[in-house]
Design a protein around this motif. Structure first.
Motif, short mmCIF file in Angstrom:
data_model
loop_
_atom_site.label_atom_id
_atom_site.label_comp_id
_atom_site.label_asym_id
_atom_site.label_seq_id
_atom_site.Cartn_x
_atom_site.Cartn_y
_atom_site.Cartn_z
N GLY A 80 133.30 66.50 0.85
CA GLY A 80 133.52 66.06 -0.25
C GLY A 80 135.43 65.23 0.55
O GLY A 80 135.91 66.04 0.86
N GLU A 81 135.56 64.35 -0.74
CA GLU A 81 136.33 63.63 -0.77
C GLU A 81 137.52 64.42 -1.91
O GLU A 81 138.30 64.21 -1.16
N GLY A 82 136.48 64.64 -2.70
CA GLY A 82 137.57 64.54 -3.73
C GLY A 82 138.31 66.38 -3.81
O GLY A 82 137.79 66.82 -3.04
N LYS A 83 138.69 67.27 -4.91
CA LYS A 83 139.42 67.97 -4.93
C LYS A 83 137.99 69.16 -5.54
O LYS A 83 137.47 69.19 -5.92
N LYS A 84 138.97 70.16 -4.55
CA LYS A 84 137.62 71.19 -4.04
C LYS A 84 138.80 72.37 -5.20
O LYS A 84 139.44 72.62 -5.33
N CYS A 85 138.02 73.38 -5.67
CA CYS A 85 138.53 74.67 -6.13
C CYS A 85 139.58 74.88 -5.06
O CYS A 85 140.57 75.85 -6.44
N ARG A 86 139.02 75.05 -3.63
CA ARG A 86 140.41 75.78 -3.52
C ARG A 86 141.66 74.88 -3.07
O ARG A 86 142.29 75.56 -3.23
N LYS A 87 141.43 73.66 -3.41
CA LYS A 87 142.81 72.90 -3.02
C LYS A 87 143.36 72.96 -4.33
O LYS A 87 144.31 72.97 -4.92
N CYS B 24 132.25 77.55 -4.64
CA CYS B 24 133.30 77.58 -3.74
C CYS B 24 133.57 79.48 -3.37
O CYS B 24 133.57 79.03 -2.16
N ARG B 25 133.60 79.77 -4.22
CA ARG B 25 133.98 81.52 -3.55
C ARG B 25 132.75 81.73 -3.11
O ARG B 25 133.06 82.45 -2.19
N TRP B 26 131.71 81.15 -2.78
CA TRP B 26 130.40 81.76 -2.18
C TRP B 26 130.24 80.61 -1.29
O TRP B 26 129.48 80.62 0.29
N LYS B 27 131.49 80.37 -0.74
CA LYS B 27 131.80 78.86 0.23
C LYS B 27 130.20 78.04 0.26
O LYS B 27 130.06 77.75 1.68
N LYS B 28 129.58 77.79 -0.88
CA LYS B 28 128.73 76.56 -1.02
C LYS B 28 129.73 75.49 -1.34
O LYS B 28 130.58 75.48 -1.12
N ALA B 29 128.68 74.71 -1.93
CA ALA B 29 129.06 72.99 -1.94
C ALA B 29 129.83 73.51 -3.28
O ALA B 29 128.87 73.53 -4.17
N CYS B 30 131.42 72.79 -2.92
CA CYS B 30 131.63 72.72 -4.82
C CYS B 30 130.43 72.38 -5.71
O CYS B 30 130.19 71.17 -5.65
N GLN B 31 130.69 73.16 -6.93
CA GLN B 31 130.17 72.39 -7.82
C GLN B 31 130.83 72.09 -9.22
O GLN B 31 129.85 71.36 -9.88
N ARG B 32 132.59 72.60 -9.27
CA ARG B 32 132.84 72.26 -9.62
C ARG B 32 133.39 70.53 -9.54
O ARG B 32 133.21 69.82 -10.83
N PHE B 33 134.20 70.52 -9.06
CA PHE B 33 134.19 68.63 -8.47
C PHE B 33 133.75 68.60 -7.58
O PHE B 33 133.58 68.42 -6.29
N LEU C 14 110.37 66.18 -9.29
CA LEU C 14 110.92 67.71 -8.88
C LEU C 14 111.50 67.44 -7.50
O LEU C 14 110.53 67.43 -6.32
N ILE C 15 112.52 68.14 -7.62
CA ILE C 15 112.97 68.18 -5.94
C ILE C 15 113.09 69.75 -5.61
O ILE C 15 114.04 70.17 -6.54
N HIS C 16 112.74 70.33 -4.90
CA HIS C 16 113.08 72.30 -4.65
C HIS C 16 114.42 72.22 -4.69
O HIS C 16 115.37 71.39 -3.25
N THR C 17 115.04 73.16 -5.01
CA THR C 17 116.22 73.54 -5.13
C THR C 17 116.51 75.16 -4.72
O THR C 17 115.96 75.31 -5.29
N ASP C 18 116.87 75.49 -3.30
CA ASP C 18 117.31 76.95 -3.41
C ASP C 18 117.87 77.49 -4.19
O ASP C 18 118.26 78.42 -4.07
N HIS C 19 118.84 76.81 -3.95
CA HIS C 19 120.53 77.16 -4.59
C HIS C 19 121.28 76.67 -5.94
O HIS C 19 120.90 74.97 -6.07
N ALA C 20 121.51 77.04 -6.72
CA ALA C 20 121.18 76.55 -8.01
C ALA C 20 122.44 75.85 -8.49
O ALA C 20 122.96 74.59 -8.61
#
Length: 457
Positions: free
Chosen positions: A425-432, A446-455, A336-342
């Motif tokens: 990240g090298e992949g595409k992001k939502c923004r791109k 991405c909307r929250w300027k966090k690490a992209c969750q989708r790509f 179990l690794i703690h995560t503070d942001h889902a």
DNA sequence: GTTGCCGGGCA
DNA sequence: TGCCCGGCAAC
């Protein structure tokens, strides 16, 4: 923590010059500097007299001594422990322990005093009995500035059974054994009562201390080839009683023998966030890592009591002694690794039940709960993870990113990359992909300027 | 400058 | 906890 009473007494004697007097209806604690030769208050002088009588003359007519003898008789008749452990001072410890309880309540030398834990039965008895408990009115002995139990004396006890003894094994014996003396309440030995954190029953300090220092106390079975770790003293006692001593769980005539077979370990959960500590009883950096191979070595046991005491301690142990409860829910704690942001984590990965590395414990293998899925945060606290990790081949969907995470966890945090932030990240992001105009189509991260969750890369 | 995202603030 | 943004670092 279970502090040897001897050490406790020594401590109090040393630092407080305390005088503890067990009176007919009360128990008096005073700080009168009762040093030999010093001037004493009448009360303290009386104490000293009693003590001197006890120490020097051993006059059978002395009330306190006779009572002491009587009490010892009761104790020795009901407790089946090695005789080498029984000494006059030890018998008297119950009173002193009671004084300790009072002391801790009134003075609470929280900062200086070592963590103290009175055995549940004892404290409970005191709590319930009040002054009418085993301490009968005529009990008038004192152990003020003269108590002299020292830890080395008990450590030198050679006549011990096979399990290794630690100094912590010097514990006050359970009061229920003295039940014949006073109108003791129904059950200090009651498991339900035991389930309470005994350390918090009267001694408030261990819990705040633990919280303060982020220390978690576990109890480890010292029985040969066992090493089971439980989170409660009651649990470990029950474990020892049932598994190793072969006694019935509900046998209420606990003689306290199991006290000798477990020790207490402190786990520093400082580096783990509270969220993790609430899920995991132990930090993997403190406990032994899981063995690379299924091996029943005791030292390779894992914390198995990541659930509530009644679960962990009530776990039916199908195999006695040598078999290790290797996988009993421990992996969930380990992985179990703690995560503070889902959103910082990718899809939850269900850890395969740890039976993968223990073929003998299928029945007790980790049952997946909601905690079986876990997330890994890039901001994970410095968890020194040196155990064998779940092999990526065994964890479905354990992609490159996750392997990288494990690698990070295996090493000093952020030490390898020397980067304070995730490599871009090298992949595409939502923004791109969607562009600024379609911002509503972005993933939330991405909307929250966090690490992209989708790509994810 | 653009982009990814960490860290932190705010409700 | 969800949401947002300043600001940093990589590009």
């Amino acid at each position: 923590m279970i502090l040897p009473l001897s050490r406790l007494c020594y401590y109090f004697q040393r630092h407080y010059k305390a005088t503890i007097k067990v009176g007919p209806n009360d128990l008096t604690f005073s700080y009168s500097q009762k040093l030999e030769g010093g001037s004493l208050s009448p009360e303290a002088a009386d104490d000293q007299r009693v003590v001197e009588v006890k120490r020097v003359s051993r006059d059978p007519d002395t009330r306190s001594v006779s009572l002491l003898e009587q009490k010892r008789k009761v104790v020795s008749s009901s407790i089946d422990v090695p005789h080498a452990r029984r000494s006059e001072e030890e018998v008297d410890m119950d009173k002193v322990t009671a004084a300790m309880v009072l002391t801790s309540l009134s003075t609470s030398p929280l900062v200086r005093s070592p963590p103290v834990k009175v055995s549940e039965g004892l404290s409970g008895s005191w709590k319930d009995n009040g002054s009418a408990g085993p301490f009968t009115p005529s009990s008038n002995s004192s152990s003020g500035g003269y108590w002299s139990w020292s830890a080395p004396s008990d450590q030198s006890n050679p006549s011990t059974p096979s399990p290794p003894l630690s100094a912590d094994s010097f514990k006050p014996f359970r009061v229920p054994s003295l039940g014949g003396v006073g109108p003791g309440p129904a059950g200090p030995e009651d498991p339900s009562l035991d389930e309470q954190d005994g350390s918090s029953l009267l001694f408030d300090e261990p819990i705040p201390r633990k919280r303060k220092n982020s220390m978690k106390v576990m109890f480890k079975c010292l029985w040969k080839n066992c090493g089971k770790v439980l989170s409660t003293a009651a649990g470990i006692q029950r474990h020892i009683r049932t598994i190793h001593l072969g006694r019935n769980y509900d046998s209420d005539c606990s003689d306290g023998e199991e006290d000798f077979y477990y020790t207490e370990i402190k786990l520093n959960t400082d580096s783990v966030a509270d969220g993790l500590s609430s899920l995991s009883p132990a930090s993997p950096s403190v406990l032994s890592p899981p063995p690379p191979l299924p091996s029943p070595l005791p030292s390779l046991n894992q914390p198995s009591d990541s659930h509530r005491p009644q679960q962990g301690s009530d776990v039916k142990e199908p195999h006695a002694g040598g078999t290790t409860p290797l996988s009993r829910s421990a992996p969930s704690a380990l992985y179990l690794i703690h995560t503070d942001h889902a959103y910082q984590a990718t899809a939850p990965v269900s850890i395969p039940s740890s039976s993968s590395n223990s073929n003998g414990s299928a029945s007790t293998s980790f049952t997946p709960t909601n905690s079986s899925s876990f997330s890994i945060s890039w901001q994970s606290p410095p968890v020194t993870f040196t155990g064998n990790t779940v092999s990526p081949s065994k964890s479905q969907g354990f992609g490159e990113q996750r392997s990288q995470t494990i690698a990070v966890l295996s090493s000093p945090p952020r030490a390898t990359t020397a980067l304070s932030r995730k490599v871009r990240g090298e992949g595409k992001k939502c923004r791109k992909v969607y562009g600024m105009e379609n911002r509503d189509m972005w993933c939330t991260a991405c909307r929250w300027k966090k690490a992209c969750q989708r790509f994810t890369d």
